[in-house]
Design an enzyme around this catalytic site. Structure first.
Site, PDB file in Angstrom:
ATOM      1  N   ASP A   1      50.816  20.386   7.594  1.00 46.68           N
ATOM      2  CA  ASP A   1      51.459  19.827   6.375  1.00 46.68           C
ATOM      3  C   ASP A   1      51.741  20.851   5.281  1.00 46.68           C
ATOM      4  O   ASP A   1      50.940  21.098   4.231  1.00 46.68           O
ATOM      5  CB  ASP A   1      50.184  18.630   5.640  1.00 46.68           C
ATOM      6  CG  ASP A   1      49.693  17.695   6.648  1.00 46.68           C
ATOM      7  OD1 ASP A   1      50.342  16.908   7.013  1.00 46.68           O
ATOM      8  OD2 ASP A   1      48.541  18.174   7.231  1.00 46.68           O
TER       9      ASP A   1
ATOM     10  N   HIS B   1      44.501  14.587  17.733  1.00 44.30           N
ATOM     11  CA  HIS B   1      43.723  15.351  16.655  1.00 44.30           C
ATOM     12  C   HIS B   1      42.286  15.261  17.113  1.00 44.30           C
ATOM     13  O   HIS B   1      41.751  14.306  17.369  1.00 44.30           O
ATOM     14  CB  HIS B   1      43.791  14.951  15.412  1.00 44.30           C
ATOM     15  CG  HIS B   1      45.175  15.211  14.865  1.00 44.30           C
ATOM     16  ND1 HIS B   1      46.280  15.123  15.241  1.00 44.30           N
ATOM     17  CD2 HIS B   1      45.315  15.838  13.445  1.00 44.30           C
ATOM     18  CE1 HIS B   1      47.247  15.513  14.422  1.00 44.30           C
ATOM     19  NE2 HIS B   1      46.772  15.911  13.475  1.00 44.30           N
TER      20      HIS B   1
ATOM     21  N   GLU C   1      38.722  19.205  14.380  1.00 41.21           N
ATOM     22  CA  GLU C   1      39.109  19.533  13.088  1.00 41.21           C
ATOM     23  C   GLU C   1      37.872  19.293  12.131  1.00 41.21           C
ATOM     24  O   GLU C   1      37.008  20.155  11.723  1.00 41.21           O
ATOM     25  CB  GLU C   1      40.195  19.070  12.724  1.00 41.21           C
ATOM     26  CG  GLU C   1      40.692  19.382  11.321  1.00 41.21           C
ATOM     27  CD  GLU C   1      41.931  18.506  10.870  1.00 41.21           C
ATOM     28  OE1 GLU C   1      41.903  17.331  11.212  1.00 41.21           O
ATOM     29  OE2 GLU C   1      42.819  19.265   9.854  1.00 41.21           O
TER      30      GLU C   1
HETATM   31  N1  LIG Z   1      45.084  17.930   9.106  1.00 38.92           N
HETATM   32  C1  LIG Z   1      45.089  16.664   9.436  1.00 38.92           C
HETATM   33  N2  LIG Z   1      44.100  15.904  10.311  1.00 38.92           N
HETATM   34  C2  LIG Z   1      44.166  14.760  10.372  1.00 38.92           C
HETATM   35  N3  LIG Z   1      45.033  14.008  10.257  1.00 38.92           N
HETATM   36  C3  LIG Z   1      46.057  14.253   9.604  1.00 38.92           C
HETATM   37  N4  LIG Z   1      47.320  13.601   8.997  1.00 38.92           N
HETATM   38  C4  LIG Z   1      47.931  14.597   8.393  1.00 38.92           C
HETATM   39  N5  LIG Z   1      47.420  15.855   8.548  1.00 38.92           N
HETATM   40  C5  LIG Z   1      46.161  15.771   9.181  1.00 38.92           C
HETATM   41 ZN   LIG Z   2      47.680  17.636  12.001  1.00 41.79          ZN
END
Ligand SMILES: Nc1ncnc2[nH]cnc12
Ligand SMILES: [Zn+2]
EC number: 3.5.4.2
Length: 381
Positions: free
Chosen positions: A315, A233, A236
Protein backbone atom coordinates in the site's frame (compact mmCIF):
# COMPACT_ATOMS: atom_id res chain seq x y z
CA UNK A 1 -11.42 -23.17 31.31
CA UNK A 2 -11.38 -24.25 27.67
CA UNK A 3 -13.52 -22.20 25.36
CA UNK A 4 -16.21 -24.04 23.37
CA UNK A 5 -15.15 -25.03 19.85
CA UNK A 6 -15.89 -22.50 17.16
CA UNK A 7 -18.32 -23.18 14.36
CA UNK A 8 -16.86 -22.75 10.87
CA UNK A 9 -17.31 -19.11 9.97
CA UNK A 10 -17.73 -17.94 13.53
CA UNK A 11 -15.68 -14.84 14.34
CA UNK A 12 -12.21 -15.72 15.52
CA UNK A 13 -10.79 -14.90 18.89
CA UNK A 14 -8.09 -12.39 18.10
CA UNK A 15 -6.11 -13.36 21.21
CA UNK A 16 -5.22 -16.75 19.68
CA UNK A 17 -2.89 -15.13 17.20
CA UNK A 18 0.35 -13.95 18.76
CA UNK A 19 0.47 -10.61 17.00
CA UNK A 20 3.60 -8.59 17.56
CA UNK A 21 3.12 -5.36 19.42
CA UNK A 22 4.59 -2.27 17.87
CA UNK A 23 5.79 0.65 19.96
CA UNK A 24 3.00 2.43 21.89
CA UNK A 25 1.49 5.29 19.93
CA UNK A 26 -0.85 7.95 21.20
CA UNK A 27 -1.87 9.64 17.99
CA UNK A 28 -2.71 8.27 14.57
CA UNK A 29 0.61 9.27 13.08
CA UNK A 30 2.61 6.69 11.12
CA UNK A 31 6.36 6.36 11.51
CA UNK A 32 8.34 8.96 9.56
CA UNK A 33 9.55 7.75 6.12
CA UNK A 34 13.19 7.50 7.22
CA UNK A 35 12.16 5.14 10.05
CA UNK A 36 10.59 2.77 7.49
CA UNK A 37 13.12 2.42 4.67
CA UNK A 38 16.53 4.09 4.53
CA UNK A 39 16.41 7.12 2.31
CA UNK A 40 18.93 5.92 -0.22
CA UNK A 41 21.40 8.47 -1.49
CA UNK A 42 21.17 6.53 -4.75
CA UNK A 43 18.08 7.09 -6.81
CA UNK A 44 16.06 3.95 -7.43
CA UNK A 45 17.41 2.62 -10.72
CA UNK A 46 14.52 3.18 -13.14
CA UNK A 47 16.17 1.00 -15.78
CA UNK A 48 16.25 -2.17 -13.69
CA UNK A 49 13.08 -4.11 -14.58
CA UNK A 50 10.83 -4.80 -11.62
CA UNK A 51 7.68 -6.91 -11.26
CA UNK A 52 5.10 -6.31 -8.57
CA UNK A 53 2.91 -9.18 -7.35
CA UNK A 54 1.34 -7.58 -4.28
CA UNK A 55 -0.28 -4.17 -4.35
CA UNK A 56 -3.75 -3.20 -3.16
CA UNK A 57 -5.15 -0.78 -5.71
CA UNK A 58 -7.09 1.33 -3.20
CA UNK A 59 -4.01 1.21 -0.95
CA UNK A 60 -1.97 2.72 -3.79
CA UNK A 61 -4.13 5.83 -4.01
CA UNK A 62 -2.07 9.01 -3.60
CA UNK A 63 -3.56 11.25 -0.86
CA UNK A 64 -3.95 14.11 -3.37
CA UNK A 65 -6.08 11.96 -5.64
CA UNK A 66 -8.20 10.85 -2.67
CA UNK A 67 -8.71 14.48 -1.59
CA UNK A 68 -9.65 15.46 -5.17
CA UNK A 69 -12.22 12.65 -5.52
CA UNK A 70 -13.60 13.35 -2.03
CA UNK A 71 -14.26 16.93 -3.12
CA UNK A 72 -15.80 15.73 -6.39
CA UNK A 73 -18.19 13.37 -4.56
CA UNK A 74 -18.78 15.64 -1.54
CA UNK A 75 -17.29 13.19 0.99
CA UNK A 76 -16.04 14.36 4.40
CA UNK A 77 -12.68 12.75 5.12
CA UNK A 78 -11.79 14.61 8.30
CA UNK A 79 -9.49 12.47 10.41
CA UNK A 80 -8.05 10.55 7.47
CA UNK A 81 -5.03 12.79 6.98
CA UNK A 82 -2.12 13.92 9.15
CA UNK A 83 -1.40 17.67 9.33
CA UNK A 84 1.39 17.02 6.79
CA UNK A 85 -1.17 15.64 4.35
CA UNK A 86 -0.34 11.93 4.49
CA UNK A 87 -2.60 9.15 5.73
CA UNK A 88 -3.19 9.01 9.49
CA UNK A 89 -2.77 5.60 11.11
CA UNK A 90 -0.64 4.15 13.90
CA UNK A 91 -1.02 0.36 13.95
CA UNK A 92 -2.50 -2.45 11.88
CA UNK A 93 -6.08 -1.86 13.03
CA UNK A 94 -6.00 1.90 12.40
CA UNK A 95 -4.21 1.29 9.09
CA UNK A 96 -7.08 -0.96 7.92
CA UNK A 97 -9.55 1.75 9.06
CA UNK A 98 -7.66 4.44 7.10
CA UNK A 99 -7.51 2.19 4.03
CA UNK A 100 -11.24 1.64 4.36
CA UNK A 101 -11.91 5.40 4.60
CA UNK A 102 -9.72 6.26 1.60
CA UNK A 103 -11.34 3.52 -0.49
CA UNK A 104 -14.78 5.11 -0.19
CA UNK A 105 -13.92 7.98 -2.56
CA UNK A 106 -13.70 5.61 -5.54
CA UNK A 107 -17.24 5.29 -6.78
CA UNK A 108 -17.38 5.07 -10.56
CA UNK A 109 -15.59 2.99 -13.19
CA UNK A 110 -13.76 6.15 -14.30
CA UNK A 111 -12.56 6.81 -10.71
CA UNK A 112 -10.97 3.36 -10.76
CA UNK A 113 -9.62 3.81 -14.28
CA UNK A 114 -7.89 6.99 -13.15
CA UNK A 115 -6.47 5.28 -10.07
CA UNK A 116 -5.17 2.28 -12.03
CA UNK A 117 -3.68 4.44 -14.79
CA UNK A 118 -2.05 6.78 -12.25
CA UNK A 119 -0.52 3.94 -10.28
CA UNK A 120 0.74 1.95 -13.25
CA UNK A 121 2.17 5.06 -14.95
CA UNK A 122 4.07 6.01 -11.77
CA UNK A 123 5.30 2.42 -11.41
CA UNK A 124 6.45 2.29 -15.04
CA UNK A 125 8.50 5.44 -14.43
CA UNK A 126 10.40 3.44 -11.79
CA UNK A 127 11.05 0.51 -14.11
CA UNK A 128 8.09 -1.69 -13.25
CA UNK A 129 7.16 -3.83 -16.27
CA UNK A 130 4.38 -5.92 -14.71
CA UNK A 131 1.95 -5.26 -11.86
CA UNK A 132 -0.73 -7.40 -10.31
CA UNK A 133 -3.19 -5.28 -8.39
CA UNK A 134 -5.45 -6.59 -5.68
CA UNK A 135 -9.03 -5.34 -5.84
CA UNK A 136 -11.49 -5.21 -2.95
CA UNK A 137 -14.93 -5.85 -4.49
CA UNK A 138 -16.56 -5.61 -1.06
CA UNK A 139 -15.42 -1.99 -0.75
CA UNK A 140 -16.61 -1.09 -4.25
CA UNK A 141 -19.96 -2.77 -3.60
CA UNK A 142 -20.39 -0.61 -0.52
CA UNK A 143 -20.19 2.42 -2.83
CA UNK A 144 -22.83 0.90 -5.12
CA UNK A 145 -20.40 -0.27 -7.79
CA UNK A 146 -20.94 -3.82 -9.01
CA UNK A 147 -18.10 -6.25 -9.61
CA UNK A 148 -18.17 -6.18 -13.42
CA UNK A 149 -18.17 -2.37 -13.61
CA UNK A 150 -15.40 -2.18 -11.02
CA UNK A 151 -13.19 -4.56 -13.00
CA UNK A 152 -14.02 -2.81 -16.29
CA UNK A 153 -12.93 0.54 -14.85
CA UNK A 154 -9.63 -0.82 -13.54
CA UNK A 155 -9.00 -2.68 -16.80
CA UNK A 156 -9.60 0.50 -18.82
CA UNK A 157 -6.96 2.29 -16.74
CA UNK A 158 -4.57 -0.64 -17.28
CA UNK A 159 -5.20 -0.52 -21.03
CA UNK A 160 -4.28 3.18 -21.08
CA UNK A 161 -1.14 2.64 -18.98
CA UNK A 162 -0.02 -0.30 -21.11
CA UNK A 163 -0.53 1.65 -24.34
CA UNK A 164 1.38 4.67 -23.03
CA UNK A 165 4.13 3.02 -20.96
CA UNK A 166 4.34 -0.68 -21.89
CA UNK A 167 3.54 -1.81 -18.34
CA UNK A 168 1.43 -4.99 -18.19
CA UNK A 169 -1.31 -5.27 -15.56
CA UNK A 170 -3.30 -8.14 -14.14
CA UNK A 171 -6.13 -8.08 -11.59
CA UNK A 172 -6.64 -10.26 -8.51
CA UNK A 173 -9.95 -9.73 -6.70
CA UNK A 174 -9.57 -10.24 -2.97
CA UNK A 175 -11.86 -11.07 -0.14
CA UNK A 176 -11.37 -9.31 3.18
CA UNK A 177 -10.94 -11.98 5.83
CA UNK A 178 -12.63 -9.87 8.52
CA UNK A 179 -15.83 -9.76 6.42
CA UNK A 180 -16.18 -13.53 6.84
CA UNK A 181 -16.54 -16.65 4.72
CA UNK A 182 -20.04 -15.93 3.37
CA UNK A 183 -18.92 -12.70 1.73
CA UNK A 184 -15.82 -14.52 0.50
CA UNK A 185 -17.91 -17.15 -1.23
CA UNK A 186 -20.06 -14.48 -2.87
CA UNK A 187 -16.91 -12.69 -4.08
CA UNK A 188 -15.54 -15.91 -5.56
CA UNK A 189 -18.82 -16.50 -7.36
CA UNK A 190 -18.80 -12.94 -8.73
CA UNK A 191 -15.28 -13.41 -10.07
CA UNK A 192 -16.10 -16.73 -11.68
CA UNK A 193 -19.41 -15.55 -13.16
CA UNK A 194 -17.92 -12.38 -14.65
CA UNK A 195 -14.69 -13.53 -16.29
CA UNK A 196 -12.36 -10.84 -17.64
CA UNK A 197 -9.05 -11.46 -19.44
CA UNK A 198 -7.14 -9.29 -16.97
CA UNK A 199 -8.53 -11.15 -13.95
CA UNK A 200 -6.19 -14.10 -13.45
CA UNK A 201 -6.27 -14.77 -9.74
CA UNK A 202 -8.23 -14.69 -6.52
CA UNK A 203 -7.03 -14.04 -3.00
CA UNK A 204 -7.62 -12.98 0.57
CA UNK A 205 -6.35 -10.04 2.61
CA UNK A 206 -7.70 -8.29 5.68
CA UNK A 207 -7.36 -9.10 9.34
CA UNK A 208 -5.58 -12.41 9.74
CA UNK A 209 -6.69 -12.61 13.37
CA UNK A 210 -10.31 -13.12 12.32
CA UNK A 211 -12.03 -16.43 11.48
CA UNK A 212 -10.54 -19.87 10.95
CA UNK A 213 -8.76 -19.90 7.61
CA UNK A 214 -10.39 -23.27 6.85
CA UNK A 215 -13.77 -21.51 6.71
CA UNK A 216 -12.60 -19.87 3.47
CA UNK A 217 -11.84 -23.16 1.71
CA UNK A 218 -15.19 -23.22 -0.16
CA UNK A 219 -14.56 -19.76 -1.65
CA UNK A 220 -11.08 -20.75 -2.77
CA UNK A 221 -12.40 -24.02 -4.22
CA UNK A 222 -14.85 -22.09 -6.39
CA UNK A 223 -12.06 -19.85 -7.70
CA UNK A 224 -9.66 -22.76 -8.23
CA UNK A 225 -12.27 -24.75 -10.12
CA UNK A 226 -12.61 -21.84 -12.55
CA UNK A 227 -8.86 -21.81 -13.17
CA UNK A 228 -7.96 -18.72 -11.15
CA UNK A 229 -4.55 -18.76 -9.45
CA UNK A 230 -4.62 -18.29 -5.70
CA UNK A 231 -2.89 -16.29 -3.00
CA UNK A 232 -3.70 -15.47 0.62
CA UNK A 233 -2.23 -13.11 3.21
CA UNK A 234 -0.72 -14.89 6.22
CA UNK A 235 2.28 -14.58 8.49
CA UNK A 236 2.10 -10.80 8.74
CA UNK A 237 0.08 -9.89 11.85
CA UNK A 238 0.11 -13.53 12.98
CA UNK A 239 3.03 -15.92 13.15
CA UNK A 240 4.23 -19.12 11.51
CA UNK A 241 1.17 -21.12 12.62
CA UNK A 242 -0.99 -18.86 10.48
CA UNK A 243 1.13 -19.57 7.39
CA UNK A 244 1.02 -23.31 8.06
CA UNK A 245 -2.75 -23.27 8.61
CA UNK A 246 -3.23 -21.35 5.36
CA UNK A 247 -1.14 -23.84 3.37
CA UNK A 248 -3.00 -26.73 5.00
CA UNK A 249 -6.45 -25.28 4.30
CA UNK A 250 -6.20 -23.51 0.94
CA UNK A 251 -4.68 -24.65 -2.39
CA UNK A 252 -2.45 -21.57 -2.66
CA UNK A 253 1.03 -21.54 -4.22
CA UNK A 254 1.73 -17.97 -3.15
CA UNK A 255 1.44 -16.34 0.26
CA UNK A 256 0.99 -12.61 0.79
CA UNK A 257 3.77 -11.64 3.23
CA UNK A 258 4.46 -15.03 4.88
CA UNK A 259 7.56 -13.48 6.44
CA UNK A 260 6.86 -14.61 9.98
CA UNK A 261 7.45 -18.16 8.72
CA UNK A 262 11.02 -17.32 9.73
CA UNK A 263 9.94 -18.05 13.33
CA UNK A 264 9.71 -21.78 12.50
CA UNK A 265 12.62 -23.53 10.74
CA UNK A 266 10.45 -26.54 9.84
CA UNK A 267 8.00 -24.28 8.07
CA UNK A 268 10.81 -22.51 6.22
CA UNK A 269 12.02 -25.92 4.99
CA UNK A 270 8.47 -26.75 3.88
CA UNK A 271 8.14 -23.48 1.93
CA UNK A 272 11.46 -24.13 0.20
CA UNK A 273 10.71 -27.79 -0.57
CA UNK A 274 7.23 -27.00 -1.94
CA UNK A 275 8.33 -23.98 -3.97
CA UNK A 276 5.85 -21.66 -2.25
CA UNK A 277 6.39 -18.06 -3.32
CA UNK A 278 6.30 -15.27 -0.76
CA UNK A 279 5.03 -11.85 -1.84
CA UNK A 280 7.27 -9.89 0.52
CA UNK A 281 6.62 -6.22 1.28
CA UNK A 282 9.61 -5.03 3.29
CA UNK A 283 8.55 -1.40 3.76
CA UNK A 284 5.04 -2.38 4.79
CA UNK A 285 6.42 -4.87 7.33
CA UNK A 286 8.66 -2.27 8.94
CA UNK A 287 5.95 0.41 8.88
CA UNK A 288 3.46 -1.90 10.58
CA UNK A 289 6.00 -3.04 13.17
CA UNK A 290 6.25 -6.67 11.97
CA UNK A 291 10.04 -6.15 12.12
CA UNK A 292 11.79 -3.25 13.84
CA UNK A 293 13.92 -2.27 10.84
CA UNK A 294 14.78 -3.33 7.32
CA UNK A 295 18.15 -4.60 8.55
CA UNK A 296 16.29 -7.04 10.81
CA UNK A 297 13.87 -8.14 8.07
CA UNK A 298 14.19 -11.83 7.13
CA UNK A 299 14.00 -11.31 3.33
CA UNK A 300 17.53 -12.57 2.75
CA UNK A 301 17.43 -15.27 5.40
CA UNK A 302 14.35 -16.70 3.68
CA UNK A 303 16.00 -16.43 0.25
CA UNK A 304 19.17 -18.07 1.50
CA UNK A 305 17.11 -20.91 2.97
CA UNK A 306 15.82 -21.61 -0.53
CA UNK A 307 12.43 -19.90 -0.25
CA UNK A 308 11.23 -18.09 -3.38
CA UNK A 309 10.90 -14.44 -2.38
CA UNK A 310 9.70 -11.45 -4.38
CA UNK A 311 9.50 -7.74 -3.55
CA UNK A 312 6.36 -5.59 -3.65
CA UNK A 313 5.04 -2.39 -2.08
CA UNK A 314 1.62 -3.43 -0.61
CA UNK A 315 0.00 0.00 0.00
CA UNK A 316 2.77 2.39 -1.08
CA UNK A 317 1.59 5.88 -0.01
CA UNK A 318 0.51 4.56 3.39
CA UNK A 319 4.05 3.30 3.98
CA UNK A 320 6.01 6.07 2.23
CA UNK A 321 7.26 3.58 -0.32
CA UNK A 322 7.24 2.60 -3.99
CA UNK A 323 8.74 -0.23 -6.01
CA UNK A 324 11.78 1.92 -6.75
CA UNK A 325 12.26 2.72 -3.08
CA UNK A 326 11.84 -0.93 -2.08
CA UNK A 327 14.49 -2.15 -4.51
CA UNK A 328 16.86 0.71 -3.66
CA UNK A 329 16.48 0.24 0.10
CA UNK A 330 16.92 -3.53 -0.09
CA UNK A 331 20.01 -3.08 -2.30
CA UNK A 332 21.53 -0.59 0.10
CA UNK A 333 20.70 -2.34 3.37
CA UNK A 334 21.76 -5.82 2.27
CA UNK A 335 24.52 -4.70 -0.10
CA UNK A 336 22.97 -6.44 -3.09
CA UNK A 337 24.22 -6.04 -6.64
CA UNK A 338 22.17 -5.73 -9.78
CA UNK A 339 22.15 -9.51 -10.40
CA UNK A 340 20.70 -10.17 -6.94
CA UNK A 341 17.97 -7.58 -7.49
CA UNK A 342 17.15 -9.02 -10.89
CA UNK A 343 16.77 -12.43 -9.27
CA UNK A 344 13.77 -11.07 -7.30
CA UNK A 345 12.27 -9.88 -10.58
CA UNK A 346 12.91 -13.26 -12.24
CA UNK A 347 11.26 -15.12 -9.35
CA UNK A 348 8.26 -12.79 -9.71
CA UNK A 349 8.09 -13.47 -13.46
CA UNK A 350 8.06 -17.21 -12.75
CA UNK A 351 5.30 -16.77 -10.15
CA UNK A 352 3.15 -14.19 -11.95
CA UNK A 353 -0.50 -15.08 -12.46
CA UNK A 354 -0.33 -14.78 -16.25
CA UNK A 355 -0.36 -17.00 -19.32
CA UNK A 356 2.73 -18.60 -20.83
CA UNK A 357 3.09 -16.05 -23.66
CA UNK A 358 3.00 -13.11 -21.22
CA UNK A 359 5.48 -14.84 -18.94
CA UNK A 360 7.86 -15.43 -21.85
CA UNK A 361 7.63 -11.72 -22.79
CA UNK A 362 8.41 -10.71 -19.21
CA UNK A 363 11.45 -12.98 -19.14
CA UNK A 364 12.55 -11.63 -22.51
CA UNK A 365 12.46 -8.09 -21.10
CA UNK A 366 14.51 -9.20 -18.09
CA UNK A 367 17.00 -11.04 -20.32
CA UNK A 368 17.31 -7.99 -22.55
CA UNK A 369 18.42 -5.97 -19.53
CA UNK A 370 20.92 -8.63 -18.40
CA UNK A 371 21.22 -12.26 -19.53
CA UNK A 372 20.02 -14.79 -16.99
CA UNK A 373 23.12 -16.16 -15.23
CA UNK A 374 21.27 -19.46 -14.85
CA UNK A 375 21.87 -19.98 -18.55
CA UNK A 376 19.23 -20.67 -21.12
CA UNK A 377 16.72 -17.96 -21.96
CA UNK A 378 13.27 -18.63 -20.60
CA UNK A 379 11.54 -21.21 -22.85
CA UNK A 380 8.86 -19.72 -25.07
CA UNK A 381 7.08 -22.99 -25.80
N1 LIG B 1 -0.83 -5.28 4.66
C1 LIG B 1 -2.10 -5.72 4.61
N2 LIG B 1 -2.47 -6.80 5.33
C2 LIG B 1 -3.73 -7.25 5.29
N3 LIG B 1 -4.70 -6.70 4.57
C3 LIG B 1 -4.39 -5.61 3.85
N4 LIG B 1 -5.15 -4.85 3.05
C4 LIG B 1 -4.38 -3.88 2.56
N5 LIG B 1 -3.11 -3.99 3.03
C5 LIG B 1 -3.09 -5.08 3.83
ZN1 LIG C 1 -1.30 -6.87 1.27
Amino acid sequence: MDRPPRRPGQAARPARCAARRRRATFAAVPPPPEAILPLSPRLPDPALPKLELHCHLEGAAPPDLVRRLAARHGIDLSGLFTPAGGYAWSDFTSFIAAYDAAAQVFRTPEDFAELAETYLAASAAEGVIYTEVFLSPDYAARQGLGYADYVAGVAAGMDRAEAAHGIVGRIIPLVERHFGPDRARAAAEAAVNNPHPRVTGFGMAGDERMFDVAAFAPAFAIAAEAGLSLTAHAGEVCGADSVRATLDALPVRRIGHGVRAIEDPDLVRRLAADGIVLEVNPGSNVALGVFPSLAEHPLLRLRDAGVKVTISSDDPPFFATSMGREYAAVAETFKLDEAALLAFSRTAADAAFCDAATRAQLHARLDAFAPDPAGAPFPTS
